[in-house]
Design a protein around this motif. Structure first.
Motif, PDB file in Angstrom:
ATOM      1  N   ALA A  56       4.007  -7.500   4.808  1.00 36.06           N
ATOM      2  CA  ALA A  56       4.675  -6.237   5.100  1.00 36.06           C
ATOM      3  C   ALA A  56       3.705  -5.226   5.715  1.00 36.06           C
ATOM      4  O   ALA A  56       4.056  -4.516   6.670  1.00 36.06           O
ATOM      5  CB  ALA A  56       5.301  -5.666   3.825  1.00 36.06           C
ATOM      6  N   MET A  57       2.474  -5.161   5.193  1.00 36.23           N
ATOM      7  CA  MET A  57       1.482  -4.234   5.744  1.00 36.23           C
ATOM      8  C   MET A  57       1.106  -4.635   7.169  1.00 36.23           C
ATOM      9  O   MET A  57       0.979  -3.793   8.052  1.00 36.23           O
ATOM     10  CB  MET A  57       0.214  -4.198   4.874  1.00 36.23           C
ATOM     11  N   ILE A  58       0.957  -5.926   7.406  1.00 35.79           N
ATOM     12  CA  ILE A  58       0.606  -6.407   8.748  1.00 35.79           C
ATOM     13  C   ILE A  58       1.734  -6.122   9.737  1.00 35.79           C
ATOM     14  O   ILE A  58       1.486  -5.701  10.868  1.00 35.79           O
ATOM     15  CB  ILE A  58       0.229  -7.905   8.708  1.00 35.79           C
ATOM     16  N   LYS A  59       2.973  -6.310   9.307  1.00 35.65           N
ATOM     17  CA  LYS A  59       4.115  -5.984  10.179  1.00 35.65           C
ATOM     18  C   LYS A  59       4.103  -4.501  10.539  1.00 35.65           C
ATOM     19  O   LYS A  59       4.340  -4.129  11.691  1.00 35.65           O
ATOM     20  CB  LYS A  59       5.439  -6.346   9.491  1.00 35.65           C
ATOM     21  N   ARG A  60       3.812  -3.661   9.554  1.00 32.18           N
ATOM     22  CA  ARG A  60       3.768  -2.217   9.790  1.00 32.18           C
ATOM     23  C   ARG A  60       2.655  -1.888  10.790  1.00 32.18           C
ATOM     24  O   ARG A  60       2.852  -1.099  11.715  1.00 32.18           O
ATOM     25  CB  ARG A  60       3.526  -1.507   8.459  1.00 32.18           C
ATOM     26  N   LEU A  61       1.489  -2.498  10.626  1.00 29.08           N
ATOM     27  CA  LEU A  61       0.369  -2.248  11.539  1.00 29.08           C
ATOM     28  C   LEU A  61       0.665  -2.792  12.937  1.00 29.08           C
ATOM     29  O   LEU A  61       0.330  -2.167  13.938  1.00 29.08           O
ATOM     30  CB  LEU A  61      -0.914  -2.850  10.975  1.00 29.08           C
ATOM     31  N   ASP A  62       1.305  -3.948  13.007  1.00 30.00           N
ATOM     32  CA  ASP A  62       1.684  -4.511  14.307  1.00 30.00           C
ATOM     33  C   ASP A  62       2.683  -3.602  15.026  1.00 30.00           C
ATOM     34  O   ASP A  62       2.606  -3.422  16.246  1.00 30.00           O
ATOM     35  CB  ASP A  62       2.284  -5.908  14.141  1.00 30.00           C
ATOM     36  N   THR A  63       3.622  -3.050  14.279  1.00 33.34           N
ATOM     37  CA  THR A  63       4.601  -2.135  14.868  1.00 33.34           C
ATOM     38  C   THR A  63       3.892  -0.940  15.478  1.00 33.34           C
ATOM     39  O   THR A  63       4.181  -0.531  16.607  1.00 33.34           O
ATOM     40  CB  THR A  63       5.619  -1.679  13.797  1.00 33.34           C
ATOM     41  N   PHE A  64       2.941  -0.379  14.744  1.00 31.78           N
ATOM     42  CA  PHE A  64       2.158   0.737  15.267  1.00 31.78           C
ATOM     43  C   PHE A  64       1.404   0.332  16.520  1.00 31.78           C
ATOM     44  O   PHE A  64       1.402   1.040  17.523  1.00 31.78           O
ATOM     45  CB  PHE A  64       1.172   1.233  14.207  1.00 31.78           C
ATOM     46  N   ARG A  65       0.754  -0.809  16.458  1.00 30.03           N
ATOM     47  CA  ARG A  65      -0.063  -1.275  17.588  1.00 30.03           C
ATOM     48  C   ARG A  65       0.780  -1.389  18.851  1.00 30.03           C
ATOM     49  O   ARG A  65       0.367  -0.995  19.934  1.00 30.03           O
ATOM     50  CB  ARG A  65      -0.696  -2.622  17.234  1.00 30.03           C
ATOM     51  N   LYS A  66       1.987  -1.903  18.714  1.00 32.31           N
ATOM     52  CA  LYS A  66       2.876  -2.075  19.875  1.00 32.31           C
ATOM     53  C   LYS A  66       3.474  -0.747  20.313  1.00 32.31           C
ATOM     54  O   LYS A  66       3.656  -0.508  21.497  1.00 32.31           O
ATOM     55  CB  LYS A  66       3.977  -3.062  19.529  1.00 32.31           C
ATOM     56  N   ILE A  94       0.022   4.610   8.636  1.00 39.42           N
ATOM     57  CA  ILE A  94      -0.847   3.564   9.182  1.00 39.42           C
ATOM     58  C   ILE A  94      -2.152   3.493   8.384  1.00 39.42           C
ATOM     59  O   ILE A  94      -2.601   2.409   8.001  1.00 39.42           O
ATOM     60  CB  ILE A  94      -1.146   3.815  10.677  1.00 39.42           C
ATOM     61  N   GLU A  95      -2.757   4.636   8.110  1.00 39.06           N
ATOM     62  CA  GLU A  95      -3.999   4.644   7.337  1.00 39.06           C
ATOM     63  C   GLU A  95      -3.778   4.046   5.946  1.00 39.06           C
ATOM     64  O   GLU A  95      -4.580   3.238   5.477  1.00 39.06           O
ATOM     65  CB  GLU A  95      -4.533   6.066   7.201  1.00 39.06           C
ATOM     66  N   HIS A  96      -2.695   4.452   5.311  1.00 35.24           N
ATOM     67  CA  HIS A  96      -2.416   3.947   3.967  1.00 35.24           C
ATOM     68  C   HIS A  96      -2.149   2.438   3.992  1.00 35.24           C
ATOM     69  O   HIS A  96      -2.636   1.697   3.137  1.00 35.24           O
ATOM     70  CB  HIS A  96      -1.228   4.700   3.363  1.00 35.24           C
ATOM     71  N   SER A  97      -1.389   1.981   4.969  1.00 34.39           N
ATOM     72  CA  SER A  97      -1.111   0.545   5.095  1.00 34.39           C
ATOM     73  C   SER A  97      -2.393  -0.240   5.286  1.00 34.39           C
ATOM     74  O   SER A  97      -2.590  -1.296   4.682  1.00 34.39           O
ATOM     75  CB  SER A  97      -0.164   0.279   6.274  1.00 34.39           C
ATOM     76  N   PHE A  98      -3.273   0.270   6.126  1.00 30.06           N
ATOM     77  CA  PHE A  98      -4.551  -0.392   6.368  1.00 30.06           C
ATOM     78  C   PHE A  98      -5.385  -0.429   5.092  1.00 30.06           C
ATOM     79  O   PHE A  98      -5.958  -1.466   4.745  1.00 30.06           O
ATOM     80  CB  PHE A  98      -5.313   0.327   7.495  1.00 30.06           C
ATOM     81  N   GLN A  99      -5.456   0.692   4.380  1.00 29.16           N
ATOM     82  CA  GLN A  99      -6.212   0.741   3.122  1.00 29.16           C
ATOM     83  C   GLN A  99      -5.682  -0.286   2.128  1.00 29.16           C
ATOM     84  O   GLN A  99      -6.459  -1.005   1.493  1.00 29.16           O
ATOM     85  CB  GLN A  99      -6.113   2.127   2.488  1.00 29.16           C
ATOM     86  N   LEU A 139      -3.967  -3.006   2.745  1.00 31.56           N
ATOM     87  CA  LEU A 139      -4.197  -4.363   3.228  1.00 31.56           C
ATOM     88  C   LEU A 139      -5.620  -4.820   2.909  1.00 31.56           C
ATOM     89  O   LEU A 139      -5.827  -5.916   2.382  1.00 31.56           O
ATOM     90  CB  LEU A 139      -3.933  -4.437   4.732  1.00 31.56           C
ATOM     91  N   VAL A 140      -6.589  -3.983   3.199  1.00 31.35           N
ATOM     92  CA  VAL A 140      -7.980  -4.348   2.934  1.00 31.35           C
ATOM     93  C   VAL A 140      -8.227  -4.443   1.427  1.00 31.35           C
ATOM     94  O   VAL A 140      -8.897  -5.367   0.959  1.00 31.35           O
ATOM     95  CB  VAL A 140      -8.956  -3.360   3.618  1.00 31.35           C
ATOM     96  N   ALA A 141      -7.664  -3.518   0.659  1.00 27.13           N
ATOM     97  CA  ALA A 141      -7.819  -3.574  -0.801  1.00 27.13           C
ATOM     98  C   ALA A 141      -7.223  -4.861  -1.359  1.00 27.13           C
ATOM     99  O   ALA A 141      -7.811  -5.497  -2.246  1.00 27.13           O
ATOM    100  CB  ALA A 141      -7.154  -2.362  -1.451  1.00 27.13           C
ATOM    101  N   SER A 142      -6.082  -5.274  -0.829  1.00 27.65           N
ATOM    102  CA  SER A 142      -5.459  -6.519  -1.320  1.00 27.65           C
ATOM    103  C   SER A 142      -6.315  -7.729  -0.976  1.00 27.65           C
ATOM    104  O   SER A 142      -6.393  -8.680  -1.751  1.00 27.65           O
ATOM    105  CB  SER A 142      -4.042  -6.675  -0.766  1.00 27.65           C
ATOM    106  N   MET A 143      -6.991  -7.701   0.174  1.00 21.70           N
ATOM    107  CA  MET A 143      -7.893  -8.794   0.546  1.00 21.70           C
ATOM    108  C   MET A 143      -9.047  -8.874  -0.458  1.00 21.70           C
ATOM    109  O   MET A 143      -9.404  -9.955  -0.921  1.00 21.70           O
ATOM    110  CB  MET A 143      -8.438  -8.576   1.958  1.00 21.70           C
ATOM    111  N   LEU A 144      -9.611  -7.727  -0.795  1.00 20.89           N
ATOM    112  CA  LEU A 144     -10.725  -7.703  -1.744  1.00 20.89           C
ATOM    113  C   LEU A 144     -10.280  -8.125  -3.143  1.00 20.89           C
ATOM    114  O   LEU A 144     -10.996  -8.843  -3.838  1.00 20.89           O
ATOM    115  CB  LEU A 144     -11.354  -6.310  -1.776  1.00 20.89           C
ATOM    116  N   ASP A 145      -9.086  -7.706  -3.541  1.00 21.48           N
ATOM    117  CA  ASP A 145      -8.572  -8.104  -4.852  1.00 21.48           C
ATOM    118  C   ASP A 145      -8.303  -9.605  -4.911  1.00 21.48           C
ATOM    119  O   ASP A 145      -8.589 -10.250  -5.912  1.00 21.48           O
ATOM    120  CB  ASP A 145      -7.312  -7.320  -5.203  1.00 21.48           C
TER     121      ASP A 145
END
Length: 142
Positions: free
Chosen positions: A16-26, A41-46, A48-54
């Motif tokens: 869901a976060m990646i879809k949101r970021l892709d939408t912004f990018r496009k 966008i900032e919150h989604s990115f934060q 996403l990265v936090a979930s990767m670290l977790d």
């Protein structure tokens, strides 16, 4: 102990976060974005990265039985265990640093750095690593 429901929920969250970021990018090529959209966008990115670290902490704990007390230690342990390549480690470092900038320097205008990361789609690394790590867990814990 492995929690497959949490893993699935995390995958769905990341998607869901990646879809949101892709939408912004496009979208950003077509029209200007407002301050509220920047915050989303900032919150989604934060997140996403936090979930990767977790997830990485979870992998280290469940695959290597390494107890990692903070997200800051994760990258070093992943590199030590050769769970990521040097190049992936460098990409993760960029994502982590950008997240830290957004999180702790929120009064500064860091959005241009985030826009550059979006243009390069740097965040796609998160989805790739997530799939690799969950596959790794599945293959070792049948």
């Amino acid at each position: 102990m492995r929690n497959k429901e949490w893993e699935q929920a995390l995958l769905e969250h990341q998607h869901a976060m990646i879809k949101r970021l892709d939408t912004f990018r496009k979208q950003k090529k077509k029209e200007l974005i407002n301050q509220d959209e920047k915050m989303v966008i900032e919150h989604s990115f934060q997140l996403l990265v936090a979930s990767m670290l977790d997830l990485a902490k979870y992998i280290l704990q469940n695959h290597y039985q390494i107890d990692v007390s903070s997200r800051k230690e994760v990258l070093n342990h992943l590199l030590e265990n050769k769970d990521i390549t040097f190049e992936q480690g460098e990409q993760m470092k960029v994502l982590i640093e950008l997240r830290e900038q957004i999180l702790f320097d929120y009064l500064d205008e860091n959005f241009s750095h985030l826009e550059n990361a979006m243009d390069l789609r740097r965040y796609s690394l998160v989805e790739m690593l997530t799939k690799e790590w969950i596959t790794q867990l599945s293959s070792t814990q049948q």
